[in-house]
Design a protein around this motif. Structure first.
Motif, PDB file in Angstrom:
ATOM      1  N   MET A  89       2.546  13.854  -7.114  1.00 32.36           N
ATOM      2  CA  MET A  89       1.647  13.206  -8.075  1.00 32.36           C
ATOM      3  C   MET A  89       2.163  11.821  -8.434  1.00 32.36           C
ATOM      4  SD  MET A  89       0.361  14.706 -11.719  1.00 32.36           S
ATOM      5  CE  MET A  89      -1.138  14.092 -12.484  1.00 32.36           C
ATOM      6  N   ARG A  90       1.255  10.859  -8.516  1.00 27.75           N
ATOM      7  CA  ARG A  90       1.605   9.535  -9.027  1.00 27.75           C
ATOM      8  C   ARG A  90       1.690   9.625 -10.548  1.00 27.75           C
ATOM      9  NH1 ARG A  90      -2.629   8.838  -5.826  1.00 27.75           N
ATOM     10  NH2 ARG A  90      -3.968   8.183  -7.563  1.00 27.75           N
ATOM     11  N   LEU A  91       2.820   9.217 -11.097  1.00 27.56           N
ATOM     12  CA  LEU A  91       3.022   9.325 -12.539  1.00 27.56           C
ATOM     13  C   LEU A  91       2.768   8.005 -13.264  1.00 27.56           C
ATOM     14  CD1 LEU A  91       6.285  11.486 -12.542  1.00 27.56           C
ATOM     15  CD2 LEU A  91       3.907  12.251 -12.699  1.00 27.56           C
ATOM     16  N   ASN A  92       3.037   6.902 -12.612  1.00 25.96           N
ATOM     17  CA  ASN A  92       2.822   5.582 -13.212  1.00 25.96           C
ATOM     18  C   ASN A  92       2.274   4.648 -12.138  1.00 25.96           C
ATOM     19  OD1 ASN A  92       4.050   5.469 -16.117  1.00 25.96           O
ATOM     20  ND2 ASN A  92       5.553   6.599 -14.889  1.00 25.96           N
ATOM     21  N   GLU A  93       0.984   4.380 -12.197  1.00 23.68           N
ATOM     22  CA  GLU A  93       0.363   3.531 -11.180  1.00 23.68           C
ATOM     23  C   GLU A  93       0.976   2.136 -11.134  1.00 23.68           C
ATOM     24  OE1 GLU A  93      -1.815   4.397  -8.959  1.00 23.68           O
ATOM     25  OE2 GLU A  93      -2.780   6.212  -9.699  1.00 23.68           O
ATOM     26  N   THR A  94       1.418   1.612 -12.275  1.00 27.50           N
ATOM     27  CA  THR A  94       1.941   0.245 -12.315  1.00 27.50           C
ATOM     28  C   THR A  94       3.397   0.160 -11.873  1.00 27.50           C
ATOM     29  OG1 THR A  94       2.535   0.471 -14.662  1.00 27.50           O
ATOM     30  CG2 THR A  94       0.358  -0.416 -14.159  1.00 27.50           C
ATOM     31  N   PHE A  95       3.984   1.297 -11.530  1.00 25.67           N
ATOM     32  CA  PHE A  95       5.375   1.296 -11.067  1.00 25.67           C
ATOM     33  C   PHE A  95       5.465   1.354  -9.542  1.00 25.67           C
ATOM     34  CE2 PHE A  95       7.374   3.209 -15.177  1.00 25.67           C
ATOM     35  CZ  PHE A  95       6.935   2.102 -15.883  1.00 25.67           C
ATOM     36  N   MET A  96       4.357   1.134  -8.876  1.00 21.95           N
ATOM     37  CA  MET A  96       4.353   1.076  -7.413  1.00 21.95           C
ATOM     38  C   MET A  96       3.326   0.056  -6.953  1.00 21.95           C
ATOM     39  SD  MET A  96       2.408   4.665  -6.455  1.00 21.95           S
ATOM     40  CE  MET A  96       3.287   5.645  -7.668  1.00 21.95           C
ATOM     41  N   VAL A  97       3.647  -0.603  -5.854  1.00 26.49           N
ATOM     42  CA  VAL A  97       2.732  -1.573  -5.257  1.00 26.49           C
ATOM     43  C   VAL A  97       2.591  -1.228  -3.779  1.00 26.49           C
ATOM     44  CG1 VAL A  97       2.288  -3.998  -4.710  1.00 26.49           C
ATOM     45  CG2 VAL A  97       3.407  -3.400  -6.866  1.00 26.49           C
ATOM     46  N   ARG A  98       1.361  -1.173  -3.310  1.00 29.49           N
ATOM     47  CA  ARG A  98       1.099  -0.957  -1.892  1.00 29.49           C
ATOM     48  C   ARG A  98       0.662  -2.276  -1.270  1.00 29.49           C
ATOM     49  NH1 ARG A  98      -2.773   2.337  -2.372  1.00 29.49           N
ATOM     50  NH2 ARG A  98      -4.606   1.287  -1.532  1.00 29.49           N
ATOM     51  N   ILE A  99       1.496  -2.817  -0.391  1.00 30.86           N
ATOM     52  CA  ILE A  99       1.149  -4.046   0.321  1.00 30.86           C
ATOM     53  C   ILE A  99       0.406  -3.655   1.595  1.00 30.86           C
ATOM     54  CG2 ILE A  99       1.964  -6.193   1.337  1.00 30.86           C
ATOM     55  CD1 ILE A  99       4.520  -5.899  -0.271  1.00 30.86           C
ATOM     56  N   GLU A 100      -0.833  -4.087   1.724  1.00 33.16           N
ATOM     57  CA  GLU A 100      -1.602  -3.814   2.929  1.00 33.16           C
ATOM     58  C   GLU A 100      -1.629  -5.076   3.786  1.00 33.16           C
ATOM     59  OE1 GLU A 100      -5.291  -1.803   2.524  1.00 33.16           O
ATOM     60  OE2 GLU A 100      -4.480  -0.265   1.172  1.00 33.16           O
ATOM     61  N   HIS A 101      -1.206  -4.935   5.034  1.00 33.45           N
ATOM     62  CA  HIS A 101      -1.000  -6.109   5.891  1.00 33.45           C
ATOM     63  C   HIS A 101      -1.192  -5.752   7.347  1.00 33.45           C
ATOM     64  CE1 HIS A 101       2.930  -4.499   7.143  1.00 33.45           C
ATOM     65  NE2 HIS A 101       3.001  -4.046   5.913  1.00 33.45           N
ATOM     66  N   GLY A 102      -1.257  -6.768   8.183  1.00 37.92           N
ATOM     67  CA  GLY A 102      -1.326  -6.571   9.622  1.00 37.92           C
ATOM     68  C   GLY A 102       0.064  -6.554  10.225  1.00 37.92           C
ATOM     69  N   ALA A 103       0.108  -6.480  11.537  1.00 36.97           N
ATOM     70  CA  ALA A 103       1.387  -6.478  12.239  1.00 36.97           C
ATOM     71  C   ALA A 103       1.175  -6.951  13.670  1.00 36.97           C
ATOM     72  CB  ALA A 103       2.004  -5.080  12.243  1.00 36.97           C
ATOM     73  N   THR A 104       2.243  -7.486  14.235  1.00 42.03           N
ATOM     74  CA  THR A 104       2.206  -7.876  15.633  1.00 42.03           C
ATOM     75  C   THR A 104       1.943  -6.640  16.490  1.00 42.03           C
ATOM     76  OG1 THR A 104       3.769  -9.679  15.238  1.00 42.03           O
ATOM     77  CG2 THR A 104       3.521  -8.921  17.512  1.00 42.03           C
ATOM     78  N   ALA A 105       1.030  -6.747  17.422  1.00 38.25           N
ATOM     79  CA  ALA A 105       0.668  -5.597  18.247  1.00 38.25           C
ATOM     80  C   ALA A 105       1.879  -5.124  19.053  1.00 38.25           C
ATOM     81  CB  ALA A 105      -0.474  -5.960  19.187  1.00 38.25           C
ATOM     82  N   ALA A 106       2.050  -3.800  19.092  1.00 39.06           N
ATOM     83  CA  ALA A 106       3.170  -3.229  19.849  1.00 39.06           C
ATOM     84  C   ALA A 106       2.915  -3.317  21.346  1.00 39.06           C
ATOM     85  CB  ALA A 106       3.372  -1.776  19.430  1.00 39.06           C
TER      86      ALA A 106
END
Length: 319
Positions: free
Chosen positions: A302-319
């Motif tokens: 369970m997430r207990l504190n939403e403001t205590f985590m950040v999800r960085i969504e990004h791309g990446a160089t193709a493998a």
């Protein structure tokens, strides 16, 4: 070989040591707050948090009672569910195979159990509401492959955490028993995919783990750091396959502070290993032909504190 064949056929030598099985590094439960439920209590766990009061900066008026403040409480609840699986073995297999079948069965079941709970926890974490899209992206579908993870993105996420008064992580769950904790030098923790690591390592602010002044406090799976963030690498890190612009994969790099999330089990039933030997089923196994080996777990994340985590969504160089 057990026999000599007087033909041109070559008899192969059987190597009894089984081949290494490629498997992901499991880490998502290690930095959680652990709160187990006693047996015969409930299958639901509840967390409560009282909000801080605003500073009382207005001077009191002589003889006049102020209006006062009220407590505000947030209640979070989640249900625990059972997960599990088993493998059936026949007597013919166990009596005739050259492989150490029971050892291999136990190994793959243990790996399956740990991987199951790891991915359940990961999916809870990556459903959080505090998202930072890389570069100029404004949503997942606008993330391009060129919008890669960088030290600047990591430092922006840290700033977000600090502005939320999040504190650094100082311990992790002991991997040997899953209950006790092991102390850490205070830091923020990041879960990162190898494809994201590939790009981040090109950033001059990234410090590889081998360049640390001391290796004494290096965590399992740790590959380096950027400022106050230490990165733990796993192929189990969340990837939103084909969800970005032009169908590119979007990678979710989590940056976590202390008290961000928790896990819960039923005490004494966190992970149960279950073996039924051949014949234990009675008339259902009249000739003692089948045995089963399995595992079962009561678990919730369970997430207990939403403001205590950040999800960085990004791309990446193709493998």
């Amino acid at each position: 070989c057990k026999q000599i064949l007087l033909t041109s056929q070559t008899c192969a030598w059987y190597v009894k040591k089984m081949l290494y099985k490629a498997k992901p590094f499991l880490l998502h439960t290690k930095y959680a707050q652990v709160n187990d439920i006693p047996q015969h209590a409930s299958n639901q766990i509840k967390f409560r948090r009282y909000s801080l009061l605003n500073p009382a900066t207005t001077p009191l008026t002589e003889g006049l009672t102020p209006s006062g403040s009220k407590l505000a409480v947030t209640t979070l609840t989640t249900d625990l569910y059972q997960y599990g699986d088993f493998i059936e073995l026949t007597d013919a297999l166990t009596l005739t195979t050259e492989d150490p079948i029971l050892n291999e069965t136990n190994d793959v079941l243990a790996q399956q159990a740990a991987n199951t709970l790891d991915q359940i926890t990961r999916d809870v974490l990556t459903a959080g509401s505090q998202i930072q899209y890389a570069s100029t992206a404004v949503s997942r579908v606008t993330v391009t492959a060129a919008m890669k993870l960088s030290a600047a993105e990591v430092r922006e996420a840290v700033r977000t955490l600090k502005n939320a008064n999040a504190v650094k992580i100082t311990s992790m769950v002991n991997p040997t028993d899953g209950i006790d904790t092991t102390p850490l030098n205070d830091c923020f923790i990041s879960f990162i995919h190898p494809n994201s690591t590939f790009d981040l390592k090109s950033d001059p602010l990234f410090v590889p783990v081998e360049n640390y002044p001391s290796q004494a406090s290096v965590m399992p799976g740790e590959i380096g750091k950027v400022d106050e963030v230490r990165f733990i690498e796993t192929t189990n890190a969340k990837v939103f396959t084909g969800a970005g612009a032009a169908g590119v994969d979007v990678y979710a790099t989590m940056i976590l502070a202390a008290h961000a999330y928790g896990v819960s089990r039923i005490s004494g039933a966190a992970l149960e290993v279950i073996t039924h030997m051949a014949g234990s089923a009675g008339t259902a196994d009249a000739l003692n032909q089948r045995s089963t080996h399995g595992w079962k777990s009561f678990f919730a994340a369970m997430r207990l504190n939403e403001t205590f985590m950040v999800r960085i969504e990004h791309g990446a160089t193709a493998a």
